[in-house]
Design an enzyme around this catalytic site. Structure first.
Site, PDB file in Angstrom:
ATOM      1  N   PRO A   1       3.358 -17.365  -2.702  1.00 48.67           N
ATOM      2  CA  PRO A   1       4.007 -16.730  -1.544  1.00 48.67           C
ATOM      3  C   PRO A   1       5.407 -17.290  -1.286  1.00 48.67           C
ATOM      4  O   PRO A   1       6.159 -16.735  -0.487  1.00 48.67           O
ATOM      5  CB  PRO A   1       3.056 -17.044  -0.379  1.00 48.67           C
ATOM      6  CG  PRO A   1       2.184 -18.154  -0.849  1.00 48.67           C
ATOM      7  CD  PRO A   1       2.131 -18.072  -2.334  1.00 48.67           C
TER       8      PRO A   1
ATOM      9  N   GLU B   1      -4.665 -24.320  -1.902  1.00 46.05           N
ATOM     10  CA  GLU B   1      -3.454 -24.323  -1.067  1.00 46.05           C
ATOM     11  C   GLU B   1      -2.177 -24.269  -1.901  1.00 46.05           C
ATOM     12  O   GLU B   1      -1.082 -24.327  -1.372  1.00 46.05           O
ATOM     13  CB  GLU B   1      -3.440 -25.549  -0.159  1.00 46.05           C
ATOM     14  CG  GLU B   1      -4.554 -25.569   0.875  1.00 46.05           C
ATOM     15  CD  GLU B   1      -4.520 -24.350   1.797  1.00 46.05           C
ATOM     16  OE1 GLU B   1      -3.467 -24.088   2.400  1.00 46.05           O
ATOM     17  OE2 GLU B   1      -5.552 -23.668   1.896  1.00 46.05           O
TER      18      GLU B   1
ATOM     19  N   ARG C   1       3.774   0.046 -16.600  1.00 51.23           N
ATOM     20  CA  ARG C   1       4.213   1.445 -16.442  1.00 51.23           C
ATOM     21  C   ARG C   1       5.596   1.667 -17.035  1.00 51.23           C
ATOM     22  O   ARG C   1       5.975   2.792 -17.330  1.00 51.23           O
ATOM     23  CB  ARG C   1       4.290   1.831 -14.960  1.00 51.23           C
ATOM     24  CG  ARG C   1       2.996   1.775 -14.221  1.00 51.23           C
ATOM     25  CD  ARG C   1       3.193   2.090 -12.748  1.00 51.23           C
ATOM     26  NE  ARG C   1       3.535   3.483 -12.520  1.00 51.23           N
ATOM     27  CZ  ARG C   1       4.730   3.921 -12.188  1.00 51.23           C
ATOM     28  NH1 ARG C   1       5.728   3.077 -12.036  1.00 51.23           N
ATOM     29  NH2 ARG C   1       4.947   5.199 -12.008  1.00 51.23           N
TER      30      ARG C   1
ATOM     31  N   ASP D   1      10.174   7.970  -9.635  1.00 52.57           N
ATOM     32  CA  ASP D   1       9.376   7.396  -8.558  1.00 52.57           C
ATOM     33  C   ASP D   1      10.238   6.866  -7.419  1.00 52.57           C
ATOM     34  O   ASP D   1      11.411   6.580  -7.613  1.00 52.57           O
ATOM     35  CB  ASP D   1       8.578   6.193  -9.082  1.00 52.57           C
ATOM     36  CG  ASP D   1       7.443   6.619  -9.974  1.00 52.57           C
ATOM     37  OD1 ASP D   1       6.931   7.714  -9.779  1.00 52.57           O
ATOM     38  OD2 ASP D   1       7.078   5.822 -10.866  1.00 52.57           O
TER      39      ASP D   1
HETATM   40  N1  ADE Z   1      -0.634 -16.332  -3.724  1.00 45.47           N
HETATM   41  C1  ADE Z   1      -1.016 -16.313  -2.414  1.00 45.47           C
HETATM   42  N2  ADE Z   1      -0.312 -15.410  -1.720  1.00 45.47           N
HETATM   43  C2  ADE Z   1       0.559 -14.832  -2.584  1.00 45.47           C
HETATM   44  C3  ADE Z   1       1.566 -13.831  -2.474  1.00 45.47           C
HETATM   45  N3  ADE Z   1       1.826 -13.226  -1.308  1.00 45.47           N
HETATM   46  N4  ADE Z   1       2.258 -13.506  -3.574  1.00 45.47           N
HETATM   47  C4  ADE Z   1       2.020 -14.117  -4.748  1.00 45.47           C
HETATM   48  N5  ADE Z   1       1.090 -15.066  -4.927  1.00 45.47           N
HETATM   49  C5  ADE Z   1       0.362 -15.424  -3.862  1.00 45.47           C
END
Ligand code: ADE
Length: 229
Positions: free
Chosen positions: A89, A116, A154, A169
């Protein structure tokens, strides 16, 4: 294109890889996918991959040695080491533009986290391209890796039957607009008719109408794409 997916949960990919577009692409040898179990690089007899963070805090972290060694060994297999992607993330956000960039690589190695996250030395040593699929927290990188695979394949030549369709697209093409509305049979349904212009056979008029629809939709729904929020 070759894809190597490194994960603690290889079974999560079996259903996905066996379906539709990807299944066909693999059968036609346009795409090669290898799913690798990170746990095979665990060094202790409990096959432990995670541990508590130094300094305290919630959750468990993936340890650096088995992860780094797995990535290095997998990248050493085959011709080129490929482009290493870490799903996290904290990465740059996956957009169609990033997908196009990733699709330009002959080989991608996708590293999925769990718990985590990773001991930061994984990042420091391997310098991966860190990718996030959005501002929310998944249970792990697997669904994010599937998203990368799904969006990238794709764009591999020959995977989509109609080469034009990926270029038209939403988010594709130089302007990155939302796609215009589309209709198929029947011509009328519950009092709603297909716009006349689409039945006219006049390709120039149809193209102009579609472009207008695209711009209007984008302005209404995603003004951020036009750069005038
Ligand atoms: N692992 C946990 N959340 C994630 C996300 N939003 N994007 C990529 N990998 C992740």
């Amino acid at each position: 294109m070759r894809l190597d997916i490194l994960t603690l949960f290889p079974e999560m990919f079996s259903g996905y890889l066996g379906q539709s577009l990807l299944k066909l692409a693999i059968e036609r040898q346009l795409v090669e996918v290898n799913v690798i179990n990170l746990r095979d690089w665990a060094t202790d007899r409990h096959r432990q991959m995670d541990d508590r963070p130094f300094g305290g805090g919630p959750g468990m972290l993936l340890m650096a040695p088995p992860v780094v060694e797995c990535v290095e060994e997998v990248q050493g297999r085959g011709g080129s080491p490929g482009h290493l992607v870490m799903l996290t993330p904290q990465g740059r956000k996956l957009t169609q533009q990033v997908v196009e960039e990733l699709a330009g690589h002959e080989r991608l190695v996708l590293l999925c986290g769990r718990y985590e996250g990773f001991d930061d030395r994984v990042r420091q040593i391997l310098a991966p391209d860190e990718i996030s699929i959005g501002d929310y927290i998944l249970g792990g990188g697997e669904v994010a890796a599937m998203t990368v695979v799904d969006t990238v394949i794709r764009l591999v030549p020959g995977v989509l039957g109609d080469e034009m369709s990926s270029r038209q697209d939403s988010f594709s093409g130089p302007e990155r607009l939302l796609e215009h509305e589309q209709y198929t049979r029947p011509r009328e349904y519950r009092g709603l008719s297909v716009p006349e212009v689409l039945l006219s056979g006049n390709h120039q008029e149809i193209a102009a109408w579609r472009r207008k629809q695209s711009l209007e939709r984008t302005r209404q729904r995603r003004a951020d794409l036009l750069g005038d929020e």
